[in-house]
Design an enzyme around this catalytic site. Structure first.
Site, PDB file in Angstrom:
ATOM      1  N   CYS A  81       0.777  -1.048   0.243  1.00  0.00           N
ATOM      2  CA  CYS A  81       0.213   0.049  -0.032  1.00  0.00           C
ATOM      3  C   CYS A  81       0.815   1.278  -0.019  1.00  0.00           C
ATOM      4  O   CYS A  81       2.076   1.255   0.523  1.00  0.00           O
ATOM      5  CB  CYS A  81      -1.047   0.171   1.071  1.00  0.00           C
ATOM      6  SG  CYS A  81      -1.958  -1.461   1.369  1.00  0.00           S
ATOM      7  N   TRP A 135      -3.320  -2.205  -1.644  1.00  0.00           N
ATOM      8  CA  TRP A 135      -2.824  -3.731  -2.310  1.00  0.00           C
ATOM      9  C   TRP A 135      -3.512  -4.704  -1.371  1.00  0.00           C
ATOM     10  O   TRP A 135      -3.094  -4.798  -0.504  1.00  0.00           O
ATOM     11  CB  TRP A 135      -1.260  -3.780  -2.518  1.00  0.00           C
ATOM     12  CG  TRP A 135      -0.736  -4.946  -3.150  1.00  0.00           C
ATOM     13  CD1 TRP A 135      -0.859  -5.125  -4.485  1.00  0.00           C
ATOM     14  CD2 TRP A 135      -0.357  -6.131  -2.606  1.00  0.00           C
ATOM     15  NE1 TRP A 135      -0.413  -6.254  -4.753  1.00  0.00           N
ATOM     16  CE2 TRP A 135       0.004  -6.888  -3.711  1.00  0.00           C
ATOM     17  CE3 TRP A 135      -0.073  -6.583  -1.394  1.00  0.00           C
ATOM     18  CZ2 TRP A 135       0.712  -8.204  -3.512  1.00  0.00           C
ATOM     19  CZ3 TRP A 135       0.548  -7.890  -1.079  1.00  0.00           C
ATOM     20  CH2 TRP A 135       0.769  -8.704  -2.206  1.00  0.00           C
ATOM     21  N   LYS A 148      13.013 -12.674 -13.904  1.00  0.00           N
ATOM     22  CA  LYS A 148      12.780 -11.561 -14.783  1.00  0.00           C
ATOM     23  C   LYS A 148      11.661 -11.880 -15.875  1.00  0.00           C
ATOM     24  O   LYS A 148      10.496 -11.199 -16.006  1.00  0.00           O
ATOM     25  CB  LYS A 148      13.859 -10.974 -15.484  1.00  0.00           C
ATOM     26  CG  LYS A 148      14.945 -10.480 -14.846  1.00  0.00           C
ATOM     27  CD  LYS A 148      14.539  -8.846 -14.190  1.00  0.00           C
ATOM     28  CE  LYS A 148      13.682  -8.809 -12.949  1.00  0.00           C
ATOM     29  NZ  LYS A 148      14.107  -9.298 -11.761  1.00  0.00           N
ATOM     30  N   GLU A 155       7.878 -12.936 -14.084  1.00  0.00           N
ATOM     31  CA  GLU A 155       7.466 -11.812 -13.215  1.00  0.00           C
ATOM     32  C   GLU A 155       6.412 -10.834 -14.101  1.00  0.00           C
ATOM     33  O   GLU A 155       5.720 -10.223 -13.518  1.00  0.00           O
ATOM     34  CB  GLU A 155       8.167 -11.259 -11.996  1.00  0.00           C
ATOM     35  CG  GLU A 155       9.239 -10.353 -12.391  1.00  0.00           C
ATOM     36  CD  GLU A 155       9.875  -9.725 -11.427  1.00  0.00           C
ATOM     37  OE1 GLU A 155       9.541  -9.538 -10.250  1.00  0.00           O
ATOM     38  OE2 GLU A 155      11.196  -9.434 -11.276  1.00  0.00           O
ATOM     39  N   HIS A 173      19.268 -35.411 -13.662  1.00  0.00           N
ATOM     40  CA  HIS A 173      18.564 -36.064 -12.569  1.00  0.00           C
ATOM     41  C   HIS A 173      17.324 -35.807 -12.371  1.00  0.00           C
ATOM     42  O   HIS A 173      16.583 -36.009 -11.363  1.00  0.00           O
ATOM     43  CB  HIS A 173      19.364 -35.512 -11.346  1.00  0.00           C
ATOM     44  CG  HIS A 173      20.833 -35.705 -11.237  1.00  0.00           C
ATOM     45  ND1 HIS A 173      21.268 -36.962 -10.962  1.00  0.00           N
ATOM     46  CD2 HIS A 173      21.812 -34.629 -11.280  1.00  0.00           C
ATOM     47  CE1 HIS A 173      22.833 -36.854 -10.622  1.00  0.00           C
ATOM     48  NE2 HIS A 173      22.957 -35.594 -11.278  1.00  0.00           N
ATOM     49  N   LYS A 193       6.272  -3.949  -5.180  1.00  0.00           N
ATOM     50  CA  LYS A 193       7.563  -3.474  -5.201  1.00  0.00           C
ATOM     51  C   LYS A 193       8.468  -3.955  -4.170  1.00  0.00           C
ATOM     52  O   LYS A 193       9.466  -3.996  -3.926  1.00  0.00           O
ATOM     53  CB  LYS A 193       7.683  -1.933  -5.665  1.00  0.00           C
ATOM     54  CG  LYS A 193       9.146  -1.686  -5.856  1.00  0.00           C
ATOM     55  CD  LYS A 193      10.040  -2.355  -6.990  1.00  0.00           C
ATOM     56  CE  LYS A 193      11.418  -1.975  -7.088  1.00  0.00           C
ATOM     57  NZ  LYS A 193      12.086  -2.850  -8.056  1.00  0.00           N
TER      58      LYS A 193
HETATM   59  C1  AGP Z   1      12.535  -8.766  -8.036  1.00  0.00           C
HETATM   60  O1  AGP Z   1      12.347  -8.521  -9.591  1.00  0.00           O
HETATM   61  C2  AGP Z   1      11.034  -8.738  -7.638  1.00  0.00           C
HETATM   62  N1  AGP Z   1      10.434  -7.456  -7.540  1.00  0.00           N
HETATM   63  C3  AGP Z   1      11.309  -9.332  -6.214  1.00  0.00           C
HETATM   64  O2  AGP Z   1      11.799 -10.616  -6.149  1.00  0.00           O
HETATM   65  C4  AGP Z   1      12.240  -8.599  -5.284  1.00  0.00           C
HETATM   66  O3  AGP Z   1      13.612  -8.607  -5.563  1.00  0.00           O
HETATM   67  C5  AGP Z   1      12.032  -9.180  -3.828  1.00  0.00           C
HETATM   68  O4  AGP Z   1      10.791  -8.830  -3.156  1.00  0.00           O
HETATM   69  C6  AGP Z   1      13.242  -8.444  -2.507  1.00  0.00           C
HETATM   70  O5  AGP Z   1      12.874  -6.957  -2.636  1.00  0.00           O
HETATM   71  P1  AGP Z   1      13.921  -6.328  -1.717  1.00  0.00           P
HETATM   72  O6  AGP Z   1      15.240  -6.439  -2.903  1.00  0.00           O
HETATM   73  O7  AGP Z   1      13.326  -5.084  -1.974  1.00  0.00           O
HETATM   74  O8  AGP Z   1      14.232  -6.722  -0.447  1.00  0.00           O
END
Ligand code: AGP
Length: 609
Positions: free
Chosen positions: A2, A74, A486, A489, A505, A604
């Site tokens: 949020c 969110w 990448k 997501e 394996h 994010k």
């Molecule tokens: C990465 O592209 C993602 N958005 C996500 O995996 C992110 O890296 C993860 O949530 C960790 O976030 P931070 O680096 O802010 O701790």
């Protein structure tokens, strides 16, 4: 997660709060709302979907005020509906709040408020209990009512509140969710993150855990958990106001991919003294400390964890100290061997990832030395660490992390070089060799970016594939995980990464003519083995995109396509190998019409467990 934005000043608030919320859109949301005192009562307006739906409801210029709090939600508890959107009011809307986080004991609070006080809830959310608690304790002093309310609450929260009877103030409080105050001339603002403030002020106060802050148009007063006033210096945010703009790019992600040469250079050079020794402001770790470490843990999530996969190998090689790496959500529930001989490295772009923060606190309680690699200045993880290595990537707005990853890698190399040269486990020749390799990276990344069109064409050719495998050995294995994430997501394609040696394996059973395999073969000493792995999967009919250093042309015999990166030392190849994978993922997602900067279901900064 949020987004919270509040404004109080001598000007009108509505436009500034909406603009601030727009700058937090990257955090991901499904509804929005705003609260303002209009004609003596608090008017709460909310809308499901994008901010423009809220704007349509509050377009009347007369509907404005010099104070407002806004929110982008969110959904965690309760579907994304108008009733569940924030702000939430108490029963007569004499109190309004916005909240980021989770109130873990909200069910018992709801039952208690309903049974004891006849409170009627309007929404399904945990957050609404906060408005009713403040309303319950309110007797004309909003600060006092907020402090009493938070005593009842368990969980993570950043809350901003207003009262109809005190329209000249906003009161905010935080625990395990970010809050930052923007200090202006004749106004003050509160937000979940710095980008919401940059257009109006770059002077900020970072609010610490369990602190409360009272904003009026002319003052900011911060209190600690015992109610004592806290003196806090203003910090000037270096980011340029347009740093959080897309500039000429169609998406933040593409802009941030192209910023990598610059931010890699800045992250590196900011850490070097004129004599090329490594500068460690913010780091007080001494030679004695370093000689004392007998184990290192690298703990992170997502992309930051993938940077740690590379960090583990390079730091182990340079320091001869065993390095363990784990995702924070797993580390927290293991019986690990942490003591005062442990160096705990937390990697986090946002510095607010709750899984990582919780793991850090656990390790700190058990005596570990905490070194964090963080992008967001003043964030919770940075503030709770003994030492901080800042990545100077600037604001990373796209949910898919790119420039944060490559600058995290730079920090991994610098930490390894610093510790190794301090311990004497690397000699000056190797130190100088590696530093030259690092200094050459921005130019090599620039060269790779010149081939963007080639990676775009690969994306156009292969975007229909439903099953994409990323394989590699050694350092390439860690980069494979990042390349796969990448693609997953932002394009929603089912993709996964596996150490190439593991294929036989079990996983190779999946390979067939519809499989696309991205095979990373940048490690000189593992190149032949990788070519053999490529032959194995090609024999099952898979399409191969090989990735190798310039000159390693044998890979062309067994690949349908080949991506070359400039020659470099094996250790630094991950910084180069990831760039084509970032661009490939971007253009696949573009081909598929996906929402690149704000992928579905993602945020994010994941400030919930
Ligand atoms: C990465 O592209 C993602 N958005 C996500 O995996 C992110 O890296 C993860 O949530 C960790 O976030 P931070 O680096 O802010 O701790």
């Amino acid at each position: 997660m949020c987004g919270i934005v509040g404004y109080i000043g001598s000007d009108y608030a509505k436009e500034k709060v909406i603009d601030g919320l727009r700058r937090l859109e990257y955090r991901g949301y499904d509804s929005a709302g705003i609260a303002m005192p209009v004609s003596g009562a608090i008017q709460i307006t909310k809308a499901v979907g994008e901010l423009k739906n809220l704007e349509a409801k509050i377009s009347d210029p007369a509907f404005d005020a010099p104070v407002a709090i806004g929110h982008t939600r969110w959904a965690t508890h309760g579907k994304p509906t108008e009733l569940n959107a924030h702000p939430h009011g108490n029963m007569d809307n004499s109190i309004a709040i916005v909240h980021n986080g989770i109130i873990e004991n909200y069910q018992e609070l709801r039952e208690w408020l309903a049974e004891e006080y006849g409170i009627k809830f309007k929404s399904e959310t945990d957050s609404e209990v906060i408005a009713h608690l403040i309303g319950l304790y309110y007797d004309g002093d909003l600060l006092d009512a907020v402090n009493k309310a938070v005593e009842e609450m368990r969980g993570a929260y950043a809350v901003a509140a207003m009262a109809a009877a005190e329209p000249d103030k906003i009161v905010a409080v935080r625990k395990d969710a970010p809050l930052v105050v923007g200090a202006g001339n004749g106004f003050n603002m509160i937000a979940s993150d710095v980008p919401a403030l940059l257009k109006y002020t770059r002077d900020v106060y970072f609010i610490e855990n369990n602190e409360t802050v009272v904003l009026t148009k002319d003052s900011v007063v911060i209190y600690d958990e015992n109610g004592n006033e806290v003196q806090r210096d203003i910090q000037a945010v270096e980011w340029k106001a347009d740093a959080a703009d897309k500039a000429e790019y169609d998406h933040f992600m593409l802009k941030e991919i192209h910023e990598q040469p610059k931010v890699i250079q800045e992250t590196l050079l900011n850490r070097l003294n004129p004599d090329d020794s490594i500068k460690l402001d913010d780091i007080s770790m001494t030679k004695e400390d370093i000689d004392n470490f007998n184990k290192i843990y690298i703990i992170a999530c997502g992309t930051a964890y993938h940077a740690g996969l590379v960090g583990k190998m390079v730091i182990e090689k340079m320091t001869k100290i065993p390095v363990e790496i784990d995702v924070a959500s797993e580390f927290r529930y293991r019986d690990t061997f942490i003591d005062d001989k442990t160096l705990f490295i937390a990697i986090s772009q946002s510095g607010e990832t709750l899984d990582t923060l919780a793991a850090l606190r656990d390790a700190k309680d058990r005596g570990a030395r905490i070194l964090s690699v963080v992008n967001a200045v003043g964030s919770s993880i940075a503030r709770e660490s003994h030492d901080v290595f800042y990545t100077l990537a600037g604001p990373e707005v796209a949910v898919a992390s790119t420039k944060a990853y490559t600058t995290q890698l730079i920090c991994m190399y610098l930490i390894g070089l610093y510790m190794g040269s301090t311990k004497g486990t690397i000699d000056k020749e190797y130190y100088d060799f590696m530093l030259k390799e690092l200094k050459d990276l921005p130019g090599k990344v620039d060269r790779i970016l010149l081939s963007e069109e080639k990676y775009k064409k690969l994306a156009e050719r292969y975007h229909f594939n439903d099953h994409v495998f990323f394989i590699g050995r050694g350092l390439d294995s860690g980069v494979s995980y990042e390349g796969s994430l990448k693609l997953k997501e932002i394009s929603y394609i089912h993709s996964f990464a596996i150490a190439a040696g593991e294929l036989k394996h079990g996983t190779i059973a999946l390979m067939d003519k519809d499989s696309l395999v991205v095979a990373l073969a940048t490690q000189d000493r593992l190149y032949e083995k990788m070519v053999s792995n490529i032959v194995e999967v090609q024999a099952r009919g898979a399409h191969i995109i090989g990735l190798a250093k310039e000159g390693k042309t044998e890979i062309e015999k067994t690949s349908d396509e080949v991506i070359y990166i400039p020659q470099c030392a094996d250790e630094v190849a991950p910084v180069l190998a990831v760039i084509p994978l970032q661009i490939f993922a971007y253009y696949v997602a573009l081909e598929k019409g996906c929402n690149i900067d704000k992928p579905k279901n993602l945020a994010k900064s994941v400030t919930v467990e």
